[in-house]
Design a protein around this motif. Structure first.
Motif, short mmCIF file in Angstrom:
data_model
loop_
_atom_site.label_atom_id
_atom_site.label_comp_id
_atom_site.label_asym_id
_atom_site.label_seq_id
_atom_site.Cartn_x
_atom_site.Cartn_y
_atom_site.Cartn_z
N PRO A 48 0.80 -1.23 0.00
CA PRO A 48 0.00 0.00 0.00
C PRO A 48 0.83 1.28 0.00
N PRO A 62 -9.51 -1.41 -2.38
CA PRO A 62 -9.13 -0.35 -1.44
C PRO A 62 -9.24 -0.78 0.02
N VAL A 92 -7.54 3.50 -7.58
CA VAL A 92 -6.70 2.96 -6.51
C VAL A 92 -5.32 3.61 -6.51
N GLY A 147 -5.78 6.99 -5.01
CA GLY A 147 -6.52 7.10 -3.76
C GLY A 147 -5.75 6.85 -2.49
N GLY A 148 -4.51 6.38 -2.59
CA GLY A 148 -3.77 6.04 -1.37
C GLY A 148 -3.03 7.20 -0.75
N ASP A 190 -10.06 8.36 -3.28
CA ASP A 190 -9.61 8.08 -1.92
C ASP A 190 -10.07 6.66 -1.58
N TRP A 191 -9.17 5.87 -0.97
CA TRP A 191 -9.51 4.48 -0.70
C TRP A 191 -10.77 4.34 0.16
N LEU A 233 -6.17 -2.81 0.94
CA LEU A 233 -4.98 -1.96 1.04
C LEU A 233 -4.96 -1.21 2.37
N ILE A 234 -6.11 -0.76 2.85
CA ILE A 234 -6.17 -0.10 4.16
C ILE A 234 -5.81 -1.09 5.27
#
Length: 278
Positions: free
Chosen positions: A18, A239, A60, A63-64, A217-218, A242-243
């Motif tokens: 991520p 997403p 994606v 968004g990170g 944004d995730w 990934l968080i």
């Protein structure tokens, strides 16, 4: 040793995915693909499209960075305020000063963090910077109390009293001795606090605080695409995973680092015990 090394390698591997996507994603994303139907299949890597037909992988990649940078900034700002407050409250010999520093923080601590952020968001519309400031503010009371508790125990040691008798400055005592002695405690708290901050930032973004409704944004992706979870699950799963990887990997890294410091310090402590016994 092997277990610690394995945990460290696992943590680096999990958190690297991520972090690399968040930092380098916007650089390598290129031009946005043409829009398709909502929650359609195909697209880059087969991740399909989101609720308005945008390519999921492209979102994606973009968004990170807001999530990672906002969480890191909020954590750093929280400690930037909490450290001097906690050290000042622990090292002062005036009860009135300690009460004046800590009691207002107790009032803030009584209000749930997310509720305070939502209340502030009704007064003004925070952007990414405003969200980082709000998350930092709600983390200051807890962090300051932890710093004060750790510093109070260290400040009561004979070594600190000796430094005071020698006329050492407050800065040298607070930073040079007390601050260094509590590094392990701060490192442990940083790992758990960063995880909490990440979840708080993601939750606030999920509720529409600090980001636009259609932002890359995730957390926003999870929120806006959940209506199509059973039609096009990748728009939510990627997403969200990934968080989770970011928070889990951060905890694994800090745990491995703390275990390493503890094992390095253990032989030295046993050797000192042997010397004293002789």
């Amino acid at each position: 040793m092997r277990a610690r090394t394995g945990r460290f390698v696992l943590g680096v591997t999990v958190v690297a995915v991520p972090v690399v996507i968040a930092l380098l994603g916007p650089v390598v994303a290129g031009e946005p693909p043409s829009r398709d139907g909502s929650f359609a299949g195909g697209g880059a890597f087969g991740f399909g499209t989101d609720f308005v037909g945008r390519d999921v992988w492209y979102q994606v990649l973009h968004g990170g960075r807001p999530v990672v940078l906002t969480a890191l900034a909020a954590t750093a700002l929280a400690y930037l305020v909490a450290l001097p407050l906690g050290l000042a409250a622990a090292l002062t010999r005036r009860r009135l000063v300690e009460e004046a520093l800590m009691r207002p923080l107790d009032v803030l601590l009584a209000v749930p963090s997310l509720l305070m952020i939502l209340l502030a968001a009704t007064v003004f519309a925070p952007g990414a910077v405003g969200l980082a400031l709000l998350v930092a503010v709600v983390n200051v009371p807890d962090a300051a109390r932890l710093v004060r508790a750790a510093a109070t125990e260290i400040a009561a040691r004979p070594a600190v009293e000796a430094l005071r008798m020698q006329g050492e400055t407050w800065w040298r005592i607070a930073v040079g001795h007390v601050g260094r002695a509590m590094l392990r405690t701060l490192a442990a708290d940083t790992g758990t606090r960063l995880t909490g901050v990440l979840y708080l930032v993601a939750t606030a973004a999920f509720l529409g605080v600090g980001v636009a409704p259609d932002a890359a944004d995730w957390a926003v992706m999870v929120d806006r695409n959940r209506t199509g979870l059973f039609v096009q699950p990748w728009a939510v799963a990627v997403p969200a995973l990934l968080i989770v990887a970011l928070t889990t990997g951060s905890n694994l890294l800090f745990d491995a680092a703390l275990e390493g410091r503890g094992r390095v310090g253990a032989p030295a402590g046993r050797e000192k015990g042997r010397v004293r016994g002789r």
